[in-house]
Scaffold this active site. Structure first.
Site, PDB file in Angstrom:
ATOM      1  N   ASP A 116      -9.191 -14.014  22.988  1.00 61.16           N
ATOM      2  CA  ASP A 116      -9.750 -13.404  24.194  1.00 61.16           C
ATOM      3  C   ASP A 116     -10.616 -14.425  24.930  1.00 61.16           C
ATOM      4  OD1 ASP A 116     -10.187 -11.435  26.039  1.00 61.16           O
ATOM      5  OD2 ASP A 116     -11.676 -10.348  24.843  1.00 61.16           O
TER       6      ASP A 116
ATOM      7  N   ARG B 263     -11.103   1.265  31.263  1.00 63.19           N
ATOM      8  CA  ARG B 263     -12.329   1.181  30.474  1.00 63.19           C
ATOM      9  C   ARG B 263     -13.445   1.987  31.127  1.00 63.19           C
ATOM     10  NH1 ARG B 263     -14.087  -4.701  29.346  1.00 63.19           N
ATOM     11  NH2 ARG B 263     -12.275  -4.565  27.946  1.00 63.19           N
TER      12      ARG B 263
ATOM     13  N   LYS C 287      -5.770  -5.851  28.709  1.00 61.73           N
ATOM     14  CA  LYS C 287      -5.269  -7.096  28.113  1.00 61.73           C
ATOM     15  C   LYS C 287      -5.331  -7.037  26.594  1.00 61.73           C
ATOM     16  CE  LYS C 287      -8.210  -9.578  30.495  1.00 61.73           C
ATOM     17  NZ  LYS C 287      -8.757  -8.523  31.375  1.00 61.73           N
ATOM     18  N   THR C 288      -6.464  -6.598  26.061  1.00 60.80           N
ATOM     19  CA  THR C 288      -6.593  -6.481  24.604  1.00 60.80           C
ATOM     20  C   THR C 288      -5.688  -5.387  24.061  1.00 60.80           C
ATOM     21  OG1 THR C 288      -8.887  -7.266  24.702  1.00 60.80           O
ATOM     22  CG2 THR C 288      -8.218  -6.076  22.716  1.00 60.80           C
TER      23      THR C 288
ATOM     24  N   THR D 124     -10.091 -13.496  32.150  1.00 56.64           N
ATOM     25  CA  THR D 124     -10.486 -12.843  33.397  1.00 56.64           C
ATOM     26  C   THR D 124     -10.574 -13.853  34.527  1.00 56.64           C
ATOM     27  OG1 THR D 124     -12.809 -13.117  32.737  1.00 56.64           O
ATOM     28  CG2 THR D 124     -11.761 -11.010  32.235  1.00 56.64           C
TER      29      THR D 124
END
Length: 355
Positions: A127, A235, A82-83, A176
């Site tokens: 975020d 990640r 997402k980032t 999230t």
């Protein structure tokens, strides 16, 4: 309109002391090593094909019309990009970028510097947007729709409200937990994208690309092996790769082979399904103490001497997705697949191995 912002005077230097550099380089910015592994444009990204194609369309249309991009909301589990999408979009558009998070914006006054410092067509990324306080969320509504904000000057009977126009900007939100977003906020995003988990092949390609960025060579079968133990999450794959890079640098010549990757994962107690020691302890507790279940989360947590929230938020999601655990009205139960895997791991550990 909600206000509550108390400002002493109209001097921009005093009213808005926070400069753009402070925003761009604040504590919420990604760390340097993490940024070095991030793609620099949408075209460089791997996976999320449908999302990438839709974003390319809206970015291209915004460039051709010379207009701000519509607001975008990304949702999905942690670590799926997402980032990364949020940082690639302004680079493709050639516009400025500001980053903050929901918990950092505790009052409308915390949001004002970001909105007044935003250049025309620039990107503001928030975020964990579901953690915005209600007052801040409502303050965003007119900023997103009409590109204006209300500011209260002075206090008490001398207070007066000034309606301030801001430059058209794009808000990108990431969450999230999309279910925690209110409908009024969610409906103000014309484009909403859900990010899903990656395939083993997509993760293997990410690992190969990032190994070159980390200046380490890797065999194809080793990259695929790492991807299978990375829970479908880039990640996690990057974290596994960093650990294995350190391992092969210390124990070998710096080249990652299949055997070295397996040895490094065994030292970290990551098994063939990507489970760590805590995951296996959770499953083994249900099998050994509760005869496979059903068992309540509180009882399991007390037995493991762990917090129920930790088990529910950090351990269970992957076990549920991997069909190793089921939730029933009576409690948690392990599956046949889970029992077979735990028995296999116990046998392997007794031999000094962790496959």
């Amino acid at each position: 309109m909600l206000s509550g912002i108390r400002l002493a005077n109209l001097s921009r230097e005093k009213v808005f002391p926070m400069g753009r550099e402070a925003i761009l380089q604040g504590e919420n910015s990604p760390n340097e090593e993490d940024k070095s592994l991030r793609p620099q444009s949408i075209s460089e990204m791997v996976g999320q094909l449908e999302v990438r194609e839709r974003l390319k369309v809206v970015v291209d249309a915004a460039v051709k019309r010379d207009e701000p991009l519509g607001h975008i909301l990304f949702d999905g589990p942690p670590g799926l990009g997402k980032t990364t999408f949020a940082t690639c979009i302004p680079k493709d558009l050639g516009v400025n970028f500001q980053l903050t998070s929901g918990p950092a914006l505790q009052a409308p006054k915390d949001l004002v510097p970001y909105l007044t410092n935003a250049d025309e067509k620039s990107i503001l990324f928030i975020d964990e947007i579901h953690r915005l306080p209600k007052a801040v969320e409502e303050y965003l509504y007119t900023a997103m729709e009409d590109f204006r904000i209300d500011i209260v000057l002075g206090e008490g009977t001398n207070a007066r409200t000034i309606n301030l126009q801001i430059k058209p900007f794009t808000l990108i939100g990431a969450t999230t937990r999309s279910g925690m977003l209110t409908a009024p906020l969610r409906d103000r995003f014309p484009l909403r994208e859900h990010l899903d988990f990656y395939t083993h092949e997509e993760l293997a390609e990410i690992i190969r690309r990032n190994s070159r960025k980390l200046d380490v060579t890797i065999d194809d079968d080793a990259s695929l092996e790492i991807s299978k133990r990375s829970r479908g999450t880039p990640r996690v794959a990057n974290n596994r790769l960093r650990w294995i890079r350190d391992y092969v640098t210390s124990k070998a010549d710096g080249h990652i082979t299949l055997q070295l990757a397996q040895d490094a994962m065994a030292m970290q107690e990551i098994d063939s399904l990507g489970l760590d020691n805590q995951d296996r302890k959770y499953l083994n507790t249900i099998i050994r103490v509760f005869a496979g279940g059903p068992a309540g989360i509180e009882a399991i947590a007390h037995t493991m001497n762990a917090a129920p929230e930790t088990l529910a938020d950090e351990v269970e999601p992957f076990l549920l997705r991997s069909e190793l655990l089921v939730r029933t009205p009576r409690g948690r139960m392990v599956t046949t697949k889970s029992v077979e895997h735990i028995q296999k791991m116990i046998a392997a550990k007794s031999k000094g191995l962790l496959d």
